[in-house]
Every structure is written in C-alpha cells, then in structure tokens.
Design a protein around this motif. Structure first.
Motif, PDB file in Angstrom:
ATOM      1  N   ALA A 233       7.065  -5.645   4.839  1.00 17.82           N
ATOM      2  CA  ALA A 233       8.344  -5.738   4.113  1.00 17.82           C
ATOM      3  C   ALA A 233       8.136  -6.274   2.703  1.00 17.82           C
ATOM      4  O   ALA A 233       8.734  -5.781   1.732  1.00 17.82           O
ATOM      5  N   ASP A 234       7.292  -7.295   2.571  1.00 16.64           N
ATOM      6  CA  ASP A 234       7.009  -7.891   1.269  1.00 16.64           C
ATOM      7  C   ASP A 234       6.305  -6.886   0.353  1.00 16.64           C
ATOM      8  O   ASP A 234       6.580  -6.812  -0.848  1.00 16.64           O
ATOM      9  N   SER A 235       5.409  -6.100   0.924  1.00 16.04           N
ATOM     10  CA  SER A 235       4.679  -5.096   0.150  1.00 16.04           C
ATOM     11  C   SER A 235       5.615  -3.995  -0.339  1.00 16.04           C
ATOM     12  O   SER A 235       5.455  -3.463  -1.444  1.00 16.04           O
ATOM     13  N   LEU A 236       6.612  -3.645   0.486  1.00 18.95           N
ATOM     14  CA  LEU A 236       7.592  -2.636   0.096  1.00 18.95           C
ATOM     15  C   LEU A 236       8.418  -3.130  -1.096  1.00 18.95           C
ATOM     16  O   LEU A 236       8.710  -2.369  -2.024  1.00 18.95           O
ATOM     17  N   ILE A 237       8.781  -4.417  -1.068  1.00 17.19           N
ATOM     18  CA  ILE A 237       9.525  -5.005  -2.196  1.00 17.19           C
ATOM     19  C   ILE A 237       8.664  -5.002  -3.458  1.00 17.19           C
ATOM     20  O   ILE A 237       9.149  -4.743  -4.567  1.00 17.19           O
TER      21      ILE A 237
ATOM     22  N   ASP B 196      -0.169  -2.731  -3.220  1.00 11.83           N
ATOM     23  CA  ASP B 196       0.905  -3.680  -2.883  1.00 11.83           C
ATOM     24  C   ASP B 196       0.491  -4.605  -1.742  1.00 11.83           C
ATOM     25  O   ASP B 196       0.772  -5.806  -1.767  1.00 11.83           O
ATOM     26  N   PHE B 197      -0.195  -4.054  -0.732  1.00 12.30           N
ATOM     27  CA  PHE B 197      -0.665  -4.876   0.383  1.00 12.30           C
ATOM     28  C   PHE B 197      -1.702  -5.895  -0.086  1.00 12.30           C
ATOM     29  O   PHE B 197      -1.680  -7.057   0.325  1.00 12.30           O
ATOM     30  N   GLU B 198      -2.600  -5.455  -0.959  1.00  4.69           N
ATOM     31  CA  GLU B 198      -3.658  -6.344  -1.456  1.00  4.69           C
ATOM     32  C   GLU B 198      -3.095  -7.440  -2.348  1.00  4.69           C
ATOM     33  O   GLU B 198      -3.644  -8.540  -2.422  1.00  4.69           O
ATOM     34  N   THR B 199      -1.973  -7.161  -3.009  1.00  4.37           N
ATOM     35  CA  THR B 199      -1.323  -8.162  -3.871  1.00  4.37           C
ATOM     36  C   THR B 199      -0.591  -9.205  -3.041  1.00  4.37           C
ATOM     37  O   THR B 199      -0.725 -10.414  -3.260  1.00  4.37           O
ATOM     38  N   THR B 200       0.187  -8.743  -2.061  1.00  9.88           N
ATOM     39  CA  THR B 200       1.058  -9.657  -1.311  1.00  9.88           C
ATOM     40  C   THR B 200       0.304 -10.486  -0.275  1.00  9.88           C
ATOM     41  O   THR B 200       0.794 -11.544   0.124  1.00  9.88           O
TER      42      THR B 200
END
Length: 343
Positions: A290-294, A313-317
């Motif tokens: 969910a956080d990666s989608l945001i 996005d996954f690697e960032t969050t």
C-alpha cells in the motif's frame, strides 16, 4: 408457472440452512423466493441465510461476518489449510452416517499480523457456513447477572443456527480476569466456566475458531484436549510464503506480475534487510504494498505522467519500515519455544 428444481442433495442444504428458524420464518422465506422469480433453486438459499442474519443482529452480541474470501487468499499456512480442508465435509449427513462427529474447533495463536483473523473469514466461505463473531467485550456488562446471561444467549443462538463457525477473536482479552484476579466479583470466572462447559459438552455442529496473540494470557484448562481439536501456531512467513503474499496483494491491485521481481521482494522483506530472525509479517507486507502504491502515485502527480507501481517504489519504501519482529524479538522467541512443545 412455478418451477421447483430441488433434488435430495439440495433439499439437505435447505434443511441445514433452515435450522434455527421457526416454521413461519421458513415458509415466508420460501414464499418470498418463489414470488421474486417464480422458481425455487440453489440461489434461494441466501434468503434463509439473510433471515438468520436478522436473528443474529437482534442479539446485539454476535456479529454476522459476510466474507467473500477463500483459503486461496491466504499465502502460506499449508499445514493449517490442509487440516481445514480435511474437515470441510465432516458436517455433512454422510459423514455422520460414517460415524464422524462434527469437529469441535481450533485455537490459532502466534505472531500478530500473520493471518489468524483472515483465515477465520476464509474458512467460512470455503466451508459455505455462516461466520459469527463473538465480541467478548460485549459480553461483560455492569448489571449483576447480565454478563452470564449474555454468554448463554450467544451460545444458544450459535447452536440454534448451526452448522456455523463461531469466531472468538483475541480470546485471551475476554478471559483475562478468569484467574480470580480481575476484581469483578467473580463474573469473569463464571463466564469462563460457562464457555468451558459448553465447549466440552456441546453436540451441535458449531465449529469454534478461536484466535489468541498472547498464549500466556489463557487459562491452562482451556488448552487441554477436548476443548479444541487442535492448537496451531502461526509464525512469521518464510521466503516462499512472503513471495505468495506479495503476489496476492499485487494481483489485487490489477498490476502485471511479470513487471515485479517477486524473489527479490521476498528477500528484501526478510533477514537480508532486517537481520537474523527478523522478517516482515503478513500485515506488514500488505502495508508495504500500500505504501509503495502511494509512492508511485506521488511520482505521477508530481510530473511523471507515466508513473505506475514498480520495483523502485518497493525499494524506496522498505527503508521506512520498522519491523515488529525487531521491536518484540525476545517476546517472539519465548512464544516460539512454547509452540515447539505445545502446538
């Protein structure tokens, strides 16, 4: 012009669905079904179940959970799913004639956020049985004698509409004062005694699905054989289980799975990132998606018109997540030691 398509197998389903309803309620449900489409078939079973929902709602203690999930929506937990699948037909008439008694229930304990409550909802859909949630907080009231009356009403209602699944979520919180130290004049002890006796003596097909996060908060007499058929411990997901959980959640977002390296994501959510014996729980994996989608949406509204959910996005969050396994590591080690001997 009325068409009735009811064979012996379907008639048995209608009988089971009618248990707990009065003759008048059954007649009204069938009449409504016939008037609505001039036929009586399997689709009309829902009218009988809807009537049961009204009965449950009137108690004010039990909650009817309408779940559309099934066991395929649970990533991992293969031992538990196999155990449940073996017992899915044990409530039918042919099982009774074979000499099988209806399963009593199970206790699911373990790490918070690893699928205990989700599994309860999935079992209801897979078994095609009503799911009733018993909120222990609603049992206890200030008026003398009302708590004991409430637990009896809840159990009697569950029996009346059986076969069904009675889900007691976080059972340890409702029984915390049953060891005599609650200072409530013995109310918790009497409620606990009523529940224990019913679980031991019941013959109606009510499957008790109890979940607990803190096994130390449960009285030992609840854990002995005869109350539950089995006690299961749910641990943090393995690499393969994390991969499956991520696959489920990304699929629900209608994204192309081929654009994601699920093996890499599974490793990123485990010991490689957080250290020895520390991995993300199922609920944390869902929150990560969910956080990666945001994060992806943020890129889109800030000028990147082609932005969509991606590995970036996954690697960032992942760097923002503080794992529960790290915060409560010592507690989970003790819980795991208990489970190795008892579950």
């Amino acid at each position: 012009n009325v068409t009735i398509n009811v064979d012996d197998n379907l008639l048995e389903k209608f009988v089971d669905a009618s248990i707990g309803l009065t003759t008048l309620e059954i007649e009204n449900c069938l009449a409504k079904a016939l008037v609505s489409d001039l036929k009586l078939d399997e689709t009309d079973l829902r009218d009988l179940l809807n009537e049961k929902k009204q009965i449950i709602r009137k108690t004010g203690i039990l909650e009817f959970i309408d779940s559309k999930l099934n066991l395929q929506d649970v990533g991992g937990l293969n031992t538990l799913k196999k155990w449940l699948d073996l017992r899915s037909h044990c409530f039918e008439a042919k099982a009774k004639s074979f000499g099988i008694l209806p399963p009593k229930g199970l206790l699911l304990t373990g790490v918070p956020g690893c699928g205990k409550s989700l599994t309860a909802k999935c079992v209801s859909s897979s078994w095609n049985m009503p799911l009733l949630r018993l909120d222990m907080g609603k049992i206890f009231q200030g008026i003398v004698g009302s708590s004991e009356s409430n637990i009896r009403l809840a159990l009697k209602t569950a029996e009346a509409i059986s076969p069904c699944i009675l889900w007691i979520d976080e059972i340890e919180k409702g029984l915390s004062g049953s060891n005599g130290g609650g200072g409530d004049g013995g109310t918790s002890t009497r409620v606990f005694g009523t529940l224990l006796t019913w679980m031991q003596e019941k013959t109606s097909p009510v499957f008790v699905f109890a979940t607990a996060n803190n096994i130390n908060g449960l009285p030992p007499e609840l854990l002995r054989k005869g109350r539950f058929d089995e006690i299961f411990f749910v641990d943090f997901p393995s690499v393969e289980e994390r991969k499956k959980i991520l696959e489920i959640h990304i699929s629900k977002l209608k994204r192309d799975l081929s654009k994601f390296d699920l093996d890499k994501l599974a490793k990123l959510s485990g010991e490689e990132k957080f250290g020895k014996d520390v991995v993300l729980a199922g609920a944390e994996l869902e929150a990560w998606v969910a956080d990666s989608l945001i994060e992806a949406f943020s890129r889109k509204i800030n000028g990147d018109s082609n932005a969509d959910l991606s590995m970036i996005d996954f690697e960032t969050t992942i760097n923002r997540i503080v794992s529960m396994g790290q915060m409560r590591k010592d507690e989970f080690v003790k819980l795991r030691q208990w489970a190795n001997e008892n579950a």
